[in-house]
Design a protein around this motif. Structure first.
Motif, PDB file in Angstrom:
ATOM      1  N   GLU A  52      -4.417  -9.158  99.809  1.00 46.14           N
ATOM      2  CA  GLU A  52      -3.780  -9.023  98.500  1.00 46.14           C
ATOM      3  C   GLU A  52      -3.320  -7.596  98.194  1.00 46.14           C
ATOM      4  OE1 GLU A  52      -7.579 -10.223  98.504  1.00 46.14           O
ATOM      5  OE2 GLU A  52      -7.808 -10.015  96.351  1.00 46.14           O
ATOM      6  N   SER A  53      -3.779  -6.634  98.972  1.00 43.70           N
ATOM      7  CA  SER A  53      -3.304  -5.260  98.822  1.00 43.70           C
ATOM      8  C   SER A  53      -1.818  -5.158  99.153  1.00 43.70           C
ATOM      9  CB  SER A  53      -4.092  -4.351  99.763  1.00 43.70           C
ATOM     10  OG  SER A  53      -3.990  -4.833 101.099  1.00 43.70           O
ATOM     11  N   GLY A  54      -1.315  -6.149  99.904  1.00 43.03           N
ATOM     12  CA  GLY A  54       0.091  -6.140 100.287  1.00 43.03           C
ATOM     13  C   GLY A  54       0.309  -6.121 101.787  1.00 43.03           C
ATOM     14  N   VAL A  55      -0.763  -6.245 102.558  1.00 45.74           N
ATOM     15  CA  VAL A  55      -0.657  -6.150 104.015  1.00 45.74           C
ATOM     16  C   VAL A  55      -0.548  -7.542 104.638  1.00 45.74           C
ATOM     17  CG1 VAL A  55      -1.891  -5.454 106.110  1.00 45.74           C
ATOM     18  CG2 VAL A  55      -1.886  -3.960 104.105  1.00 45.74           C
ATOM     19  N   CYS A  69      -7.614  -2.029 103.134  1.00 49.84           N
ATOM     20  CA  CYS A  69      -6.668  -0.917 103.003  1.00 49.84           C
ATOM     21  C   CYS A  69      -6.973   0.242 103.952  1.00 49.84           C
ATOM     22  CB  CYS A  69      -6.652  -0.388 101.578  1.00 49.84           C
ATOM     23  SG  CYS A  69      -5.973  -1.538 100.381  1.00 49.84           S
ATOM     24  N   LEU A  74      -3.378  -0.903 108.303  1.00 54.18           N
ATOM     25  CA  LEU A  74      -1.958  -0.704 107.979  1.00 54.18           C
ATOM     26  C   LEU A  74      -1.130  -0.463 109.234  1.00 54.18           C
ATOM     27  CD1 LEU A  74      -2.045   1.719 104.894  1.00 54.18           C
ATOM     28  CD2 LEU A  74      -1.735  -0.741 104.902  1.00 54.18           C
ATOM     29  N   ASN A  75      -1.739   0.228 110.210  1.00 52.39           N
ATOM     30  CA  ASN A  75      -0.992   0.575 111.417  1.00 52.39           C
ATOM     31  C   ASN A  75      -0.512  -0.667 112.135  1.00 52.39           C
ATOM     32  OD1 ASN A  75      -1.067   3.312 111.214  1.00 52.39           O
ATOM     33  ND2 ASN A  75      -2.778   3.591 112.632  1.00 52.39           N
ATOM     34  N   ARG A  76       0.786  -0.642 112.469  1.00 52.74           N
ATOM     35  CA  ARG A  76       1.399  -1.742 113.224  1.00 52.74           C
ATOM     36  C   ARG A  76       1.182  -3.090 112.537  1.00 52.74           C
ATOM     37  NH1 ARG A  76       5.039   0.868 116.244  1.00 52.74           N
ATOM     38  NH2 ARG A  76       4.091   2.614 117.340  1.00 52.74           N
ATOM     39  N   ALA A  80       3.877  -4.140 105.036  1.00 55.89           N
ATOM     40  CA  ALA A  80       3.024  -3.563 103.995  1.00 55.89           C
ATOM     41  C   ALA A  80       3.863  -3.495 102.731  1.00 55.89           C
ATOM     42  CB  ALA A  80       2.533  -2.174 104.397  1.00 55.89           C
ATOM     43  N   THR A  81       3.591  -4.404 101.815  1.00 54.06           N
ATOM     44  CA  THR A  81       4.350  -4.434 100.559  1.00 54.06           C
ATOM     45  C   THR A  81       3.362  -4.440  99.403  1.00 54.06           C
ATOM     46  OG1 THR A  81       4.532  -6.859 100.610  1.00 54.06           O
ATOM     47  CG2 THR A  81       6.328  -5.597 101.608  1.00 54.06           C
ATOM     48  N   GLY A  82       3.503  -5.371  98.482  1.00 50.30           N
ATOM     49  CA  GLY A  82       2.638  -5.369  97.310  1.00 50.30           C
ATOM     50  C   GLY A  82       2.006  -6.723  97.052  1.00 50.30           C
ATOM     51  N   MET A  83       1.239  -6.789  95.975  1.00 47.97           N
ATOM     52  CA  MET A  83       0.460  -7.992  95.696  1.00 47.97           C
ATOM     53  C   MET A  83       1.312  -9.188  95.273  1.00 47.97           C
ATOM     54  SD  MET A  83      -2.574  -8.660  93.018  1.00 47.97           S
ATOM     55  CE  MET A  83      -3.568  -7.254  93.490  1.00 47.97           C
TER      56      MET A  83
END
Lengths: 258, 298
Positions: A52-55, A69, A74-76, A80-83
């Motif tokens: 839900e963080s956006g990943v 988070c 996050l890498n690769r 990665a956007t938003g909720m």
């Protein structure tokens, strides 16, 4: 003969088994962070995870993650956007399986992570986070909790994450659009939910007897045998491959060995 | 709003009045503006309403420091350890009000604020006590489909506080990695305080307009604040300081213990440079990834 393992390692293995190849899984905090990485590395290479963080990810993180988070998550990443992006996937029905935990559970899989009672006192817990949303809208949910009798109750003190309807028919007579709970994994056993949305014992973990599991619940719980699903089985032990993966993803055992 | 000058953290935070509502911690465990939060405590700005999705420690610290009257959030605690003791004690003793949300309901409330509309509908919440007991949401029948639906009323905070990788002195912002509900909160807020790892030449920002997450017309104050999100991680800059979260959990079981902790980590630190010297863990990026070049032109 499988290696020695902890109850949490077995729970991770059992949770990973609930992710089918091709699934999109909604992953939250703690053990599911490890379980998705195990699943996508073994039997479910085409599964995807959303956070839900956006990943959005379709591969394990290259490094230990305390939280969704942490930078290795996050890498690769796929994105990665938003909720709103992630929750919209959930709301439009794109999430096959979501993971939930709980301080309390009742026979219909209602979960409480907000307020519990201890004698005359009320104890405040952190709250829903995304759990209520996942419980309402995922196609199915998998519930993970330590096996402690005080957590099993006739009526949860606060319904943070709705389960099935008490009127039978699982979610047919319930305002939440998702399919509701499908599996409960504790540190002693696994459970399913029958056609009426009620918990039943499916398997006991190695070394645990079904009788001892059943006495931990304040109501008379059915078993797989009672509902015509065949005998209560023994939960599969984590394989050596799974254990190696769990220990690679959680090298100090922060989530799985403490 | 006109373009802004870069302010000190002290000066920027002093513009926030007691009694304000503040949305922060918006990218979940990522990029939490701890430096700005600690400055609120140092200045004794209180009676605050804190708004956010999950607050990984910062709200607990603000509650422990006596700055908070009300929280509108989905989850408050410590993601590494579970309970936030200061939050728990304050709610149990009715010292603060809590309006329980789900992550999606707080996102939609801010999104409605950002869109300038009174509410947004959702298929979440019905059947839960988040719906029943918050006293905030309404069940209605969707006039088009006839479905039962929840209406989430808009929230428009006085302030959003956001920590970012880089900003121009004017307040145009580049932000990357996951963003949680930063976008809706910035749109909904009356004022936006940006703390940035780096304040950069405006040409850096205008070279990549697709990466601009916040524009200067939305921004009230820009602060250069290296390490401003510690102990949370910031993509491209530093990893999460996991041990800090565990130590905080061990050290804040009572109010007296929290006060001692805050004397050390909040009140005993004059600025972020001094604070950075306290950090023992090596949080540096050991395996940097540089994104492929993005080209514009005409």
């Amino acid at each position: 003969m499988a290696s020695e393992y902890t109850p949490r390692e077995l729970m991770v293995s059992a949770a990973a088994a609930e992710i089918e190849d091709g699934d999109t899984a909604f992953v939250g905090m703690r053990l599911p962070l490890i379980a998705f990485q195990v699943a996508v590395s073994t039997h479910a290479p085409n599964s995807m995870a959303v956070y839900e963080s956006g990943v959005v990810r379709d591969s394990p993180a290259d490094g230990f993650i305390h939280t969704m988070c942490d930078l290795p998550n996050l890498n690769r990443a796929v994105s990665a956007t938003g909720m709103i992006d992630i929750m919209s996937r959930l709301q439009r029905g794109d999430i096959d399986v979501g993971f939930l935990g709980g301080a309390e559970i009742d026979r219909y899989g209602n979960l409480n992570t907000t307020w519990v009672r201890a004698g005359d006192d009320e104890i405040r817990l952190p709250g829903s986070g995304g759990a209520c949303d996942i419980a309402c809208m995922a196609d199915r949910t998998v519930l993970l909790m330590p096996h402690e009798p005080r957590r099993f109750t006739e009526e949860v003190h606060y319904v943070t994450s709705p389960g099935h309807s008490p009127n039978g028919g699982r979610r047919t007579d319930h305002p939440a659009p998702g399919g509701g709970p499908s599996t409960l994994v504790t540190s002693k056993a696994t459970f399913g939910f029958d056609v009426d949305g009620e918990l039943y014992l499916r398997s006991a973990h190695p070394g645990v007897s079904p009788e001892e599991v059943l006495t931990d619940f304040p109501w008379e719980m059915n078993t797989a045998e009672d509902i015509g699903e065949g005998p209560v089985t023994t939960t599969a032990q984590p394989t050596d491959e799974e254990l190696a993966l769990i220990r690679a993803f959680d090298p100090d055992g922060f989530w799985t060995r403490s | 709003m006109t373009k802004q000058a870069v302010l000190s953290l002290e000066e920027a935070v002093s513009r926030i009045e007691p009694g304000s509502s503040i949305a922060t911690g918006l990218a979940l465990e990522h990029a939490i503006p701890f430096a700005a939060g600690h400055e609120l405590l140092r200045q004794g700005i209180d009676d605050l309403t804190m708004i956010g999705p999950i607050s990984d420690l910062l709200f607990d610290q603000l509650v422990g420091g006596g700055a908070v009257s009300r929280i509108r959030a989905a989850w408050v605690g410590n993601v590494s350890a579970g309970t936030g003791y200061r939050f728990r004690e304050a709610v149990e003793s009715d010292e603060i009000d809590i309006e329980d949300h789900s992550n999606f309901s707080i996102a939609l409330a801010l999104q409605a604020g950002a869109m300038g509309i009174p509410y947004l509908p959702t298929r979440s919440l019905l059947g839960s006590d988040v719906f029943e007991r918050s006293g905030l949401f309404r069940e209605e029948i969707d006039p088009f489909s006839g479905d039962r639906i929840t209406l989430v009323p808009a929230i428009s905070p006085d302030w959003a506080i956001v920590h970012v990788q880089r900003a121009s002195p004017d307040g145009d912002v580049h932000l990357w990695g996951n963003t949680g509900i930063i976008d809706p909160a910035v749109g909904a807020a009356e004022n936006v305080l940006v703390t940035a790892e780096e304040v950069v030449d405006p040409d850096v920002i205008t070279s990549d307009p697709s990466r601009v997450a916040i524009t200067h017309d939305q921004v009230t104050a820009v602060v250069e604040c290296p390490f401003g999100a510690h102990p949370s991680p910031l993509a491209g800059h530093y990893n999460r300081d996991n041990e800090y979260y565990l130590e905080y959990h061990r050290r804040t079981k009572t109010q007296a213990a929290f006060d001692e902790w805050a004397d050390e980590w909040v009140h005993g630190v004059s600025d972020r440079e001094e604070y950075a010297e306290w950090i023992e863990a090596d949080l540096s990026i050991t395996e940097p990834i540089v994104a492929a070049e993005v080209r514009y032109g005409q």
